[in-house]
Design a protein around this motif. Structure first.
Motif, PDB file in Angstrom:
ATOM      1  N   LYS A  27       0.846  -1.201   0.000  1.00 13.20           N
ATOM      2  CA  LYS A  27       0.000   0.000   0.000  1.00 13.20           C
ATOM      3  C   LYS A  27       0.882   1.253   0.000  1.00 13.20           C
ATOM      4  O   LYS A  27       1.787   1.396   0.819  1.00 13.20           O
ATOM      5  CB  LYS A  27      -0.913  -0.010   1.228  1.00 13.20           C
ATOM      6  CG  LYS A  27      -1.976   1.080   1.220  1.00 13.20           C
ATOM      7  CD  LYS A  27      -2.882   0.949   2.431  1.00 13.20           C
ATOM      8  CE  LYS A  27      -3.938   2.033   2.473  1.00 13.20           C
ATOM      9  NZ  LYS A  27      -4.886   1.923   1.354  1.00 13.20           N
ATOM     10  N   LEU A  28       0.623   2.164  -0.937  1.00  9.87           N
ATOM     11  CA  LEU A  28       1.417   3.383  -1.066  1.00  9.87           C
ATOM     12  C   LEU A  28       0.799   4.519  -0.267  1.00  9.87           C
ATOM     13  O   LEU A  28      -0.408   4.754  -0.324  1.00  9.87           O
ATOM     14  CB  LEU A  28       1.524   3.801  -2.538  1.00  9.87           C
ATOM     15  CG  LEU A  28       2.292   2.867  -3.491  1.00  9.87           C
ATOM     16  CD1 LEU A  28       2.308   3.449  -4.893  1.00  9.87           C
ATOM     17  CD2 LEU A  28       3.724   2.640  -3.011  1.00  9.87           C
ATOM     18  N   THR A  32       5.528   7.511  -0.142  1.00  9.93           N
ATOM     19  CA  THR A  32       6.038   6.416  -0.971  1.00  9.93           C
ATOM     20  C   THR A  32       5.549   6.534  -2.414  1.00  9.93           C
ATOM     21  O   THR A  32       6.262   6.148  -3.347  1.00  9.93           O
ATOM     22  CB  THR A  32       5.630   5.045  -0.388  1.00  9.93           C
ATOM     23  OG1 THR A  32       4.206   5.019  -0.184  1.00  9.93           O
ATOM     24  CG2 THR A  32       6.343   4.783   0.923  1.00  9.93           C
ATOM     25  N   ALA A  33       4.358   7.086  -2.603  1.00  5.43           N
ATOM     26  CA  ALA A  33       3.875   7.296  -3.981  1.00  5.43           C
ATOM     27  C   ALA A  33       4.742   8.317  -4.706  1.00  5.43           C
ATOM     28  O   ALA A  33       5.045   8.152  -5.894  1.00  5.43           O
ATOM     29  CB  ALA A  33       2.413   7.765  -3.956  1.00  5.43           C
ATOM     30  N   GLY A  37       6.928   7.493  -8.026  1.00  5.14           N
ATOM     31  CA  GLY A  37       6.827   8.261  -9.266  1.00  5.14           C
ATOM     32  C   GLY A  37       8.125   8.900  -9.683  1.00  5.14           C
ATOM     33  O   GLY A  37       8.404   9.031 -10.875  1.00  5.14           O
ATOM     34  N   SER A  38       8.980   9.280  -8.731  1.00  6.41           N
ATOM     35  CA  SER A  38      10.158  10.089  -9.061  1.00  6.41           C
ATOM     36  C   SER A  38      11.462   9.324  -9.137  1.00  6.41           C
ATOM     37  O   SER A  38      12.403   9.764  -9.800  1.00  6.41           O
ATOM     38  CB  SER A  38      10.318  11.201  -8.010  1.00  6.41           C
ATOM     39  OG  SER A  38      10.511  10.656  -6.722  1.00  6.41           O
ATOM     40  N   ILE A  39      11.558   8.151  -8.498  1.00  2.00           N
ATOM     41  CA  ILE A  39      12.848   7.459  -8.443  1.00  2.00           C
ATOM     42  C   ILE A  39      13.301   6.979  -9.819  1.00  2.00           C
ATOM     43  O   ILE A  39      14.503   6.809 -10.073  1.00  2.00           O
ATOM     44  CB  ILE A  39      12.787   6.278  -7.435  1.00  2.00           C
ATOM     45  CG1 ILE A  39      14.196   5.890  -7.003  1.00  2.00           C
ATOM     46  CG2 ILE A  39      12.010   5.087  -8.022  1.00  2.00           C
ATOM     47  CD1 ILE A  39      14.235   4.914  -5.838  1.00  2.00           C
ATOM     48  N   PHE A  40      12.359   6.795 -10.720  1.00  2.00           N
ATOM     49  CA  PHE A  40      12.696   6.444 -12.100  1.00  2.00           C
ATOM     50  C   PHE A  40      13.655   7.477 -12.692  1.00  2.00           C
ATOM     51  O   PHE A  40      14.613   7.144 -13.391  1.00  2.00           O
ATOM     52  CB  PHE A  40      11.409   6.355 -12.937  1.00  2.00           C
ATOM     53  CG  PHE A  40      11.628   6.070 -14.394  1.00  2.00           C
ATOM     54  CD1 PHE A  40      11.728   4.765 -14.860  1.00  2.00           C
ATOM     55  CD2 PHE A  40      11.708   7.097 -15.322  1.00  2.00           C
ATOM     56  CE1 PHE A  40      11.915   4.499 -16.206  1.00  2.00           C
ATOM     57  CE2 PHE A  40      11.882   6.848 -16.662  1.00  2.00           C
ATOM     58  CZ  PHE A  40      11.997   5.545 -17.114  1.00  2.00           C
ATOM     59  N   THR A  41      13.387   8.763 -12.415  1.00  2.00           N
ATOM     60  CA  THR A  41      14.207   9.823 -13.004  1.00  2.00           C
ATOM     61  C   THR A  41      15.621   9.815 -12.424  1.00  2.00           C
ATOM     62  O   THR A  41      16.572  10.180 -13.122  1.00  2.00           O
ATOM     63  CB  THR A  41      13.551  11.190 -12.779  1.00  2.00           C
ATOM     64  OG1 THR A  41      13.360  11.409 -11.378  1.00  2.00           O
ATOM     65  CG2 THR A  41      12.193  11.265 -13.468  1.00  2.00           C
ATOM     66  N   LEU A  42      15.786   9.406 -11.162  1.00  2.00           N
ATOM     67  CA  LEU A  42      17.129   9.243 -10.606  1.00  2.00           C
ATOM     68  C   LEU A  42      17.884   8.146 -11.357  1.00  2.00           C
ATOM     69  O   LEU A  42      19.082   8.272 -11.627  1.00  2.00           O
ATOM     70  CB  LEU A  42      17.059   8.882  -9.123  1.00  2.00           C
ATOM     71  CG  LEU A  42      16.942  10.028  -8.115  1.00  2.00           C
ATOM     72  CD1 LEU A  42      17.026   9.456  -6.702  1.00  2.00           C
ATOM     73  CD2 LEU A  42      18.015  11.065  -8.337  1.00  2.00           C
ATOM     74  N   VAL A  84       7.181  -2.687  -0.896  1.00  2.00           N
ATOM     75  CA  VAL A  84       7.357  -1.443  -1.642  1.00  2.00           C
ATOM     76  C   VAL A  84       8.787  -1.276  -2.134  1.00  2.00           C
ATOM     77  O   VAL A  84       9.018  -0.762  -3.235  1.00  2.00           O
ATOM     78  CB  VAL A  84       6.932  -0.234  -0.773  1.00  2.00           C
ATOM     79  CG1 VAL A  84       7.317   1.082  -1.441  1.00  2.00           C
ATOM     80  CG2 VAL A  84       5.422  -0.277  -0.514  1.00  2.00           C
ATOM     81  N   TRP A  85       9.795  -1.733  -1.357  1.00  2.00           N
ATOM     82  CA  TRP A  85      11.182  -1.542  -1.771  1.00  2.00           C
ATOM     83  C   TRP A  85      11.468  -2.240  -3.092  1.00  2.00           C
ATOM     84  O   TRP A  85      12.304  -1.767  -3.885  1.00  2.00           O
ATOM     85  CB  TRP A  85      12.152  -2.009  -0.677  1.00  2.00           C
ATOM     86  CG  TRP A  85      12.246  -3.496  -0.488  1.00  2.00           C
ATOM     87  CD1 TRP A  85      11.594  -4.253   0.425  1.00  2.00           C
ATOM     88  CD2 TRP A  85      13.067  -4.411  -1.244  1.00  2.00           C
ATOM     89  NE1 TRP A  85      11.921  -5.587   0.303  1.00  2.00           N
ATOM     90  CE2 TRP A  85      12.839  -5.705  -0.712  1.00  2.00           C
ATOM     91  CE3 TRP A  85      13.963  -4.272  -2.301  1.00  2.00           C
ATOM     92  CZ2 TRP A  85      13.479  -6.843  -1.218  1.00  2.00           C
ATOM     93  CZ3 TRP A  85      14.612  -5.403  -2.804  1.00  2.00           C
ATOM     94  CH2 TRP A  85      14.371  -6.671  -2.258  1.00  2.00           C
ATOM     95  N   MET A  86      10.804  -3.361  -3.377  1.00  2.00           N
ATOM     96  CA  MET A  86      11.003  -4.062  -4.645  1.00  2.00           C
ATOM     97  C   MET A  86      10.472  -3.230  -5.814  1.00  2.00           C
ATOM     98  O   MET A  86      11.070  -3.197  -6.897  1.00  2.00           O
ATOM     99  CB  MET A  86      10.325  -5.436  -4.599  1.00  2.00           C
ATOM    100  CG  MET A  86      10.895  -6.372  -3.553  1.00  2.00           C
ATOM    101  SD  MET A  86      10.032  -7.957  -3.455  1.00  2.00           S
ATOM    102  CE  MET A  86      10.590  -8.736  -4.980  1.00  2.00           C
ATOM    103  N   LEU A  87       9.355  -2.553  -5.573  1.00  2.00           N
ATOM    104  CA  LEU A  87       8.824  -1.654  -6.602  1.00  2.00           C
ATOM    105  C   LEU A  87       9.796  -0.505  -6.881  1.00  2.00           C
ATOM    106  O   LEU A  87      10.042  -0.143  -8.028  1.00  2.00           O
ATOM    107  CB  LEU A  87       7.474  -1.086  -6.159  1.00  2.00           C
ATOM    108  CG  LEU A  87       6.309  -2.062  -6.041  1.00  2.00           C
ATOM    109  CD1 LEU A  87       5.131  -1.384  -5.342  1.00  2.00           C
ATOM    110  CD2 LEU A  87       5.883  -2.567  -7.417  1.00  2.00           C
ATOM    111  N   LEU A  88      10.365   0.061  -5.801  1.00  2.00           N
ATOM    112  CA  LEU A  88      11.271   1.199  -5.958  1.00  2.00           C
ATOM    113  C   LEU A  88      12.553   0.798  -6.677  1.00  2.00           C
ATOM    114  O   LEU A  88      13.030   1.516  -7.563  1.00  2.00           O
ATOM    115  CB  LEU A  88      11.586   1.808  -4.591  1.00  2.00           C
ATOM    116  CG  LEU A  88      10.403   2.392  -3.810  1.00  2.00           C
ATOM    117  CD1 LEU A  88      10.861   2.950  -2.467  1.00  2.00           C
ATOM    118  CD2 LEU A  88       9.709   3.479  -4.624  1.00  2.00           C
ATOM    119  N   VAL A  89      13.118  -0.347  -6.310  1.00  2.00           N
ATOM    120  CA  VAL A  89      14.349  -0.807  -6.971  1.00  2.00           C
ATOM    121  C   VAL A  89      14.067  -1.138  -8.439  1.00  2.00           C
ATOM    122  O   VAL A  89      14.877  -0.843  -9.326  1.00  2.00           O
ATOM    123  CB  VAL A  89      14.948  -2.025  -6.229  1.00  2.00           C
ATOM    124  CG1 VAL A  89      16.139  -2.593  -7.007  1.00  2.00           C
ATOM    125  CG2 VAL A  89      15.384  -1.630  -4.825  1.00  2.00           C
TER     126      VAL A  89
END
Length: 459
Positions: A27-28, A32-33, A37-42, A84-89
């Motif tokens: 659950k975001l 975390t949302a 959304g933004s970590i992709f740009t990093l 959630v960390w798996m989604l972020l990575v």
């Protein structure tokens, strides 16, 4: 680039689904949302930074192929995510892959293209990215978010398979002393019956003139620092105009603006309009020229951002005072004129996308590869991606926070100011339509007059 467009907007249908997820570990929250959304740009920024090395060591083609490794791994992580960390990575890895392709593909295309069609072919990365985003929006209507990640694997595997049959850039091969391979590559690209020897000699002379790696002393010279400054500022201003947060949070924006249709359907419509617009740009770039399209693009984005800003500031309050909303697109007690106002966010966003896709989207990528001198092209293209996507990260990260604290209209008014700056900046950019890369470089070395005279003699 299809995969890049797909990955960029992956969060648009996924964030609304995960905000309501019944699984606590997935659950975001608001924080975390914003990271999702933004970590992709990093990741894109990191990929662009690494490509400063990859472009001149591995070559343009192998750099693009290398991007498939983090891309496949990232999609696998998101498809099988339990926390959630798996989604972020996963987002970070797919962003890294996108950064590599963002820096390598425009350079590769510019170096293998004939000058007469370089504008059209230079638009192809943007066309495919837009097509990838549209496919994601449409597929998001039909399948759960995990299967969207599975579908993202397909274009990556297709890309690496097809690239085996493509030659590397003749300019890169000559720079590495592989002249026979360069001649074979140019013959493959131009065809057996074309006088490719003349072009080969021009490329070889240009490469030999710039055989040594660029130094910091050379960078300070006007004919090098000026194109570098143009490309870096264009990528910086491109992102400040707001395209990345608008695309990443498209459904959330529509959720907040009383839009007439369900947000997910609006996203598909905007994706279709974006594709049509970038196709128009591809066919007109080698006819109308780069600068006129940049002017038109900035004007459309300015009008759209102002419209969205004023709508968000005044209209939703009017709608709430006039009626009681019942679901998306249905309002009790609204007159037809008031209901008609709810189409404004969709039309405004469509106009923004049309403007961006006609000019400041594809042309900034194309000019990056056109105006940079050969010896700086590989390194600076990676630097451009780094600057561009660090800017995108900052905007995407703070977008939701600014929306919560100050209101959704504030980012759109900021984007409007940037579009005004874009109009003035376009005046400083040289027109590159129909010029070879060698003649564009000559322009920065010798000035506009000798550049145009050499072009007339060539004609």
């Amino acid at each position: 680039n299809f995969s890049f467009g797909f990955a960029l907007v992956y969060t648009s249908p996924v964030i609304p689904a995960l905000v309501k997820s019944p699984v606590p570990n997935l659950k975001l929250t608001e924080v975390t949302a914003s990271w999702f959304g933004s970590i992709f740009t990093l990741g894109v920024a990191a990929g662009g930074l690494c490509t400063m090395y990859f472009n001149d060591r591995l070559g343009r083609k192998l750099s693009i192929m290398f991007s498939s490794i983090p891309s496949v791994a990232g999609y696998l992580l998101m498809a099988s995510a339990q926390e959630v960390w798996m989604l972020l990575v996963g987002r970070l890895l797919t962003g890294f892959a996108g950064g590599v392709t963002s820096a390598a593909i425009p350079v590769y295309i510019s170096e293998i293209s004939h000058p007469g069609i370089r504008g059209a072919l230079g638009s192809c990365p943007q066309i495919m990215a837009v097509l990838g985003a549209l496919f994601l929006y449409a597929l998001g209507l039909l399948v759960p978010w995990r299967w969207l990640a599975v579908a993202g694997e397909v274009p990556v595997l297709l890309m690496i398979s097809l690239l085996f049959f493509m030659p590397d850039s003749p300019r890169f091969l000559i720079s590495k002393g592989k002249e026979d391979e360069a001649l074979c590559a140019l013959r493959w690209l131009r065809g057996q019956d074309v006088d490719y020897w003349w072009e080969y000699d021009q490329i070889k002379a240009s490469v030999q003139e710039q055989s040594q790696p660029i130094t910091w002393t050379e960078i300070r010279k006007p004919h090098i620092i000026k194109p570098i400054a143009i490309t870096l500022l264009m990528r910086f201003l491109q992102q400040l105009s707001g395209v990345t947060p608008i695309l990443v949070y498209l459904q959330l924006i529509f959720d907040s603006t009383e839009v007439i249709l369900a947000p997910q359907y609006d996203a598909v419509i905007v994706g279709g309009v974006r594709l049509a617009s970038v196709l128009v740009a591809a066919f007109s770039m080698d006819k109308a020229g780069r600068k006129i399209l940049l002017y038109v693009s900035a004007c459309l984005m300015l009008a759209s951002n102002l419209t969205l800003g004023f709508y968000i500031r005044f209209i939703p309050q009017l709608l709430h005072n006039s009626s009681m909303p019942v679901g998306n697109g249905t309002h009790m007690g609204l007159g037809s004129s008031t209901v008609g106002l709810t189409v404004i966010p969709l039309v405004g966003t469509m106009c923004f996308i049309i403007g961006y896709a006609m000019g400041w989207g594809p042309i900034t990528w194309l000019l990056m590869a056109e105006v940079l001198p050969l010896k700086a092209r590989g390194v600076v293209s990676g630097l451009c991606v780094l600057v561009s996507w660090l800017t995108a990260f900052a905007l995407t990260k703070v977008f939701l926070l600014v929306k919560e604290k100050y209101g959704l209209e504030v980012p759109f008014f900021f984007f409007s100011v940037i579009c005004v700056i874009n109009l003035f900046f376009t005046y400083l950019i040289p027109e590159t339509k129909g010029k070879s890369l060698e003649r564009i470089e000559s322009y920065f070395r010798t000035g506009r007059r000798s550049f145009l005279e050499s072009f007339r003699r060539h004609r």
